[in-house]
Design an enzyme around this catalytic site. Structure first.
Site, PDB file in Angstrom:
ATOM      1  N   ASP A  31       0.858  -1.187   0.000  1.00 46.40           N
ATOM      2  CA  ASP A  31       0.000   0.000   0.000  1.00 46.40           C
ATOM      3  C   ASP A  31       0.893   1.236   0.000  1.00 46.40           C
ATOM      4  OD1 ASP A  31      -1.784   2.146   0.866  1.00 46.40           O
ATOM      5  OD2 ASP A  31      -3.185   0.568   1.442  1.00 46.40           O
ATOM      6  N   HIS A  89     -16.462   2.301   4.659  1.00 45.57           N
ATOM      7  CA  HIS A  89     -15.110   2.836   4.423  1.00 45.57           C
ATOM      8  C   HIS A  89     -14.408   2.298   3.186  1.00 45.57           C
ATOM      9  CE1 HIS A  89     -15.658   4.587   8.372  1.00 45.57           C
ATOM     10  NE2 HIS A  89     -15.904   3.387   8.843  1.00 45.57           N
ATOM     11  N   GLN A  90     -15.151   1.759   2.224  1.00 41.06           N
ATOM     12  CA  GLN A  90     -14.527   1.329   0.970  1.00 41.06           C
ATOM     13  C   GLN A  90     -14.341   2.552   0.081  1.00 41.06           C
ATOM     14  OE1 GLN A  90     -16.790  -1.437  -1.432  1.00 41.06           O
ATOM     15  NE2 GLN A  90     -15.001  -2.030  -2.618  1.00 41.06           N
ATOM     16  N   VAL A  91     -13.118   2.751  -0.410  1.00 47.50           N
ATOM     17  CA  VAL A  91     -12.806   3.890  -1.265  1.00 47.50           C
ATOM     18  C   VAL A  91     -12.666   3.443  -2.725  1.00 47.50           C
ATOM     19  CG1 VAL A  91     -11.125   5.728  -1.725  1.00 47.50           C
ATOM     20  CG2 VAL A  91     -11.714   5.140   0.635  1.00 47.50           C
ATOM     21  N   HIS A  96     -10.744  -5.651  -2.218  1.00 50.04           N
ATOM     22  CA  HIS A  96      -9.355  -5.725  -1.781  1.00 50.04           C
ATOM     23  C   HIS A  96      -9.293  -6.018  -0.291  1.00 50.04           C
ATOM     24  CE1 HIS A  96     -10.613  -1.490  -1.552  1.00 50.04           C
ATOM     25  NE2 HIS A  96      -9.718  -1.314  -0.594  1.00 50.04           N
ATOM     26  N   PHE A  97      -8.287  -6.777   0.062  1.00 54.13           N
ATOM     27  CA  PHE A  97      -8.040  -7.153   1.449  1.00 54.13           C
ATOM     28  C   PHE A  97      -6.771  -6.445   1.902  1.00 54.13           C
ATOM     29  CE2 PHE A  97     -10.696 -10.350  -0.288  1.00 54.13           C
ATOM     30  CZ  PHE A  97     -11.412 -10.916   0.750  1.00 54.13           C
ATOM     31  N   HIS A  98      -6.845  -5.818   3.061  1.00 58.36           N
ATOM     32  CA  HIS A  98      -5.684  -5.161   3.657  1.00 58.36           C
ATOM     33  C   HIS A  98      -5.032  -6.118   4.645  1.00 58.36           C
ATOM     34  CE1 HIS A  98      -6.685  -0.890   2.559  1.00 58.36           C
ATOM     35  NE2 HIS A  98      -7.901  -1.391   2.505  1.00 58.36           N
TER      36      HIS A  98
END
Length: 134
Positions: A31, A89-91, A96-98
């Protein structure tokens, strides 16, 4: 893949990334706005905005790849986060997985967990509703 999606552009190599891993189904990279050192994104190559938009077979490697990245960094404490929708909070509208290392109290993911007392009868009804639809 979606033409305008930033993650699809990364997968196609149109935008550079700090690629950690790539297979037929999965792409992982560091990231560029990390919450802590080693914050990584693990994404299915199949484009879909929310988790329920991704076919099951396209998700088959996600956790294994995430685990391998955690082991490769020798991190002991970490969060795995996946958001669906703006209010959650998805931008970026590509699943995607953090993988977010939590080396101390200040770095990494900071969250609250506002639990509530549940009504047992309502929980039992919810349980039956969920099971009936699966």
């Amino acid at each position: 893949m979606a033409a305008a999606c930033i993650f699809c552009k990364i997968i196609r190599g149109e935008i550079p990334s700090m690629k950690i891993f790539e297979s037929d189904k999965t792409f992982a990279f560091l990231d560029i706005g990390p919450l802590s050192k080693g914050h990584s994104l693990i994404i299915p190559k199949h484009h879909g905005a929310k988790l329920h938009d991704i076919p099951d077979e396209q998700l088959s490697e996600i956790l294994a790849v995430t685990k391998k990245i955690a082991i490769a960094q020798d991190i002991q404490d970490y969060n795995i986060l996946q958001n669906n929708g703006r209010i959650a909070h998805q931008v970026v509208d590509h699943v995607h997985f953090h993988l977010i290392p939590k080396p101390n109290d200040e770095e990494g993911l900071g969250i609250g967990w506002p639990t509530k007392n549940a009504d047992k009868d309502q929980l039992a009804k919810l349980l039956e509703d969920i099971k009936a639809k699966m």
